[in-house]
Design a protein around this motif. Structure first.
Motif, PDB file in Angstrom:
ATOM      1  N   ALA A 196       0.848  -1.191   0.000  1.00  0.00           N
ATOM      2  CA  ALA A 196       0.000   0.000   0.000  1.00  0.00           C
ATOM      3  C   ALA A 196       0.884   1.241   0.000  1.00  0.00           C
ATOM      4  CB  ALA A 196      -0.921   0.004   1.219  1.00  0.00           C
ATOM      5  N   ILE A 197       0.648   2.120  -0.971  1.00  0.00           N
ATOM      6  CA  ILE A 197       1.431   3.347  -1.115  1.00  0.00           C
ATOM      7  C   ILE A 197       0.463   4.515  -1.300  1.00  0.00           C
ATOM      8  CG2 ILE A 197       3.147   4.582  -2.481  1.00  0.00           C
ATOM      9  CD1 ILE A 197       4.380   1.959  -3.270  1.00  0.00           C
ATOM     10  N   ALA A 198       0.681   5.574  -0.543  1.00  0.00           N
ATOM     11  CA  ALA A 198      -0.182   6.759  -0.636  1.00  0.00           C
ATOM     12  C   ALA A 198       0.272   7.610  -1.819  1.00  0.00           C
ATOM     13  CB  ALA A 198      -0.139   7.564   0.656  1.00  0.00           C
ATOM     14  N   MET A 199      -0.293   7.350  -2.979  1.00  0.00           N
ATOM     15  CA  MET A 199       0.092   8.092  -4.178  1.00  0.00           C
ATOM     16  C   MET A 199      -0.380   9.541  -4.062  1.00  0.00           C
ATOM     17  SD  MET A 199       1.738   5.802  -5.740  1.00  0.00           S
ATOM     18  CE  MET A 199       2.110   6.758  -7.205  1.00  0.00           C
ATOM     19  N   GLY A 200       0.340  10.437  -4.744  1.00  0.00           N
ATOM     20  CA  GLY A 200      -0.013  11.854  -4.671  1.00  0.00           C
ATOM     21  C   GLY A 200       0.737  12.588  -3.579  1.00  0.00           C
ATOM     22  N   THR A 201       1.829  11.997  -3.090  1.00  0.00           N
ATOM     23  CA  THR A 201       2.662  12.639  -2.068  1.00  0.00           C
ATOM     24  C   THR A 201       3.993  13.019  -2.702  1.00  0.00           C
ATOM     25  OG1 THR A 201       1.658  11.239  -0.368  1.00  0.00           O
ATOM     26  CG2 THR A 201       3.688  12.384   0.223  1.00  0.00           C
ATOM     27  N   PRO A 202       4.202  14.292  -3.023  1.00  0.00           N
ATOM     28  CA  PRO A 202       5.423  14.704  -3.711  1.00  0.00           C
ATOM     29  C   PRO A 202       6.689  14.153  -3.042  1.00  0.00           C
ATOM     30  CG  PRO A 202       3.893  16.533  -3.626  1.00  0.00           C
ATOM     31  CD  PRO A 202       3.301  15.433  -2.786  1.00  0.00           C
ATOM     32  N   LEU A 203       7.594  13.705  -3.880  1.00  0.00           N
ATOM     33  CA  LEU A 203       8.883  13.125  -3.525  1.00  0.00           C
ATOM     34  C   LEU A 203       8.770  11.711  -2.972  1.00  0.00           C
ATOM     35  CD1 LEU A 203      10.808  16.144  -1.949  1.00  0.00           C
ATOM     36  CD2 LEU A 203      10.426  15.583  -4.348  1.00  0.00           C
ATOM     37  N   PHE A 204       7.752  11.408  -2.219  1.00  0.00           N
ATOM     38  CA  PHE A 204       7.586  10.057  -1.675  1.00  0.00           C
ATOM     39  C   PHE A 204       6.899   9.130  -2.672  1.00  0.00           C
ATOM     40  CE2 PHE A 204       8.208  12.376   2.304  1.00  0.00           C
ATOM     41  CZ  PHE A 204       9.047  11.512   2.996  1.00  0.00           C
ATOM     42  N   SER A 205       5.800   9.571  -3.251  1.00  0.00           N
ATOM     43  CA  SER A 205       5.038   8.703  -4.165  1.00  0.00           C
ATOM     44  C   SER A 205       4.126   9.562  -5.034  1.00  0.00           C
ATOM     45  CB  SER A 205       4.211   7.686  -3.374  1.00  0.00           C
ATOM     46  OG  SER A 205       3.517   8.315  -2.309  1.00  0.00           O
ATOM     47  N   PHE A 206       4.351   9.505  -6.345  1.00  0.00           N
ATOM     48  CA  PHE A 206       3.611  10.348  -7.274  1.00  0.00           C
ATOM     49  C   PHE A 206       3.691   9.739  -8.674  1.00  0.00           C
ATOM     50  CE2 PHE A 206       7.978  11.712  -6.903  1.00  0.00           C
ATOM     51  CZ  PHE A 206       8.391  11.876  -8.217  1.00  0.00           C
ATOM     52  N   ALA A 207       2.933  10.284  -9.605  1.00  0.00           N
ATOM     53  CA  ALA A 207       2.991   9.840 -11.001  1.00  0.00           C
ATOM     54  C   ALA A 207       3.973  10.739 -11.751  1.00  0.00           C
ATOM     55  CB  ALA A 207       1.612   9.920 -11.640  1.00  0.00           C
ATOM     56  N   ASP A 208       4.934  10.123 -12.450  1.00  0.00           N
ATOM     57  CA  ASP A 208       5.930  10.912 -13.168  1.00  0.00           C
ATOM     58  C   ASP A 208       5.370  11.414 -14.507  1.00  0.00           C
ATOM     59  OD1 ASP A 208       5.969   8.764 -14.948  1.00  0.00           O
ATOM     60  OD2 ASP A 208       7.903   7.999 -14.264  1.00  0.00           O
ATOM     61  N   ALA A 209       6.230  11.969 -15.339  1.00  0.00           N
ATOM     62  CA  ALA A 209       5.791  12.554 -16.613  1.00  0.00           C
ATOM     63  C   ALA A 209       5.143  11.520 -17.530  1.00  0.00           C
ATOM     64  CB  ALA A 209       6.981  13.207 -17.319  1.00  0.00           C
ATOM     65  N   ASN A 210       5.512  10.265 -17.345  1.00  0.00           N
ATOM     66  CA  ASN A 210       4.926   9.179 -18.144  1.00  0.00           C
ATOM     67  C   ASN A 210       3.768   8.495 -17.429  1.00  0.00           C
ATOM     68  OD1 ASN A 210       6.845   9.479 -20.282  1.00  0.00           O
ATOM     69  ND2 ASN A 210       8.356   8.448 -18.978  1.00  0.00           N
ATOM     70  N   LEU A 211       3.299   9.146 -16.344  1.00  0.00           N
ATOM     71  CA  LEU A 211       2.186   8.635 -15.541  1.00  0.00           C
ATOM     72  C   LEU A 211       2.502   7.300 -14.881  1.00  0.00           C
ATOM     73  CD1 LEU A 211      -0.877   9.595 -17.793  1.00  0.00           C
ATOM     74  CD2 LEU A 211       0.200  10.909 -15.950  1.00  0.00           C
ATOM     75  N   GLN A 212       3.792   7.084 -14.609  1.00  0.00           N
ATOM     76  CA  GLN A 212       4.227   5.876 -13.912  1.00  0.00           C
ATOM     77  C   GLN A 212       4.543   6.204 -12.449  1.00  0.00           C
ATOM     78  OE1 GLN A 212       4.224   2.714 -15.349  1.00  0.00           O
ATOM     79  NE2 GLN A 212       3.150   3.916 -16.918  1.00  0.00           N
TER      80      GLN A 212
END
Length: 268
Positions: free
Chosen positions: A45-61
């Motif tokens: 489980a990862i809290a996506m949408g947290t800058p630097l910790f977990s986010f979608a990059d330019a390729n939406l990965q």
């Protein structure tokens, strides 16, 4: 020699009890580590949408320090990684509902959380700050009296700020991405979050002249998993310590956060 019938019955019951106890002990020894290896994947489980910790990059990965930590974790465990995207508030409930095997989601180790889940030794740290426009004078919690302050629900920010800034109006958001948007769009002008989120706010709204007002506290981050999983806990703790010693966790942190992990973390 003739045995007393009562002795025979008592001895038989003791043998049965011993066999049952041994069987239960064997079951107890098999924990979630076995299930993960048998499945050939680990659900993180990862809290996506947290800058630097977990986010979608330019390729939406998926990208970020927690994402790369999870990738290394799965690799060393010898299984595939399945990311389970969650909000901050859903991190522990997702684990308790068995929709994830572990949580690697900038989750601070606190006594309250440790009552319901287990934690590894710290793998990283997070700094909690208060930020706002340069034009607003804020030096400590007293200066927050009468002000609206935005933060993410069910985080240490929430707990700490609610306890210390009793005269403030707390506005809670479901995730960091929504908090950032609320700051950028002017829904609130003061926030409690992290330096990484402040950097994202400045990037998206440079005209607001946002700055760090004061640091609230540093928290150790742990990998969370369900309680009563001794073999899984041992493996995870050994993994964290090993990857501190070989420098991999520090390298991941530096890559995204631009600073080294504290020595107190890496020298465990």
């Amino acid at each position: 020699m003739k045995l007393n019938p009562l002795f025979v019955r008592t001895f038989a019951r003791s043998c049965v009890a011993a066999l049952l106890t041994a069987g239960l002990a064997h079951v107890a020894m098999a924990d979630q580590l076995d299930d993960i290896k048998k499945a050939g994947k680990v659900r993180v489980a990862i809290a996506m949408g947290t800058p630097l910790f977990s986010f979608a990059d330019a390729n939406l990965q998926p990208a970020g320090s927690d994402v790369e930590t999870a990738e290394q974790f799965a690799k060393d465990l010898g299984v595939k990684l399945e990311i389970v995207p969650v909000t901050n508030a859903a991190r522990i409930p997702t684990l308790q509902a068995n929709r994830a095997d572990v949580v690697i989601a900038d989750l601070s180790i606190t006594p309250e959380r440790a009552k319901v889940v287990d934690f590894s030794v710290p793998y990283a740290v997070i700094t909690i700050i208060v930020g706002g426009p340069k034009s607003v004078q804020i030096k400590d919690y007293n200066d927050l009296n009468g002000k609206r302050i935005g933060l993410t629900r069910a985080t240490v920010n929430d707990t700490l700020t609610t306890a210390q800034a009793k005269g403030a109006e707390i506005v809670r958001y479901e995730d960091d991405a929504t908090l950032i948007t609320s700051m950028v769009t002017g829904q609130v002008e003061i926030f409690s979050s992290t330096p990484s989120n402040l950097a994202e706010m400045i990037k998206r709204a440079p005209g607001k002249n946002l700055e760090l007002k004061f640091a609230q506290k540093d928290f150790d981050l742990g990998i969370a998993f369900n309680q009563n999983q001794p073999r899984l806990k041992e493996w995870i703790n050994n993994w964290v310590v090993s990857n501190h010693r070989n420098g991999k966790l520090d390298a991941i942190y530096v890559k995204f956060h631009g600073r080294h992990l504290p020595a107190a973390i890496t020298k465990q």
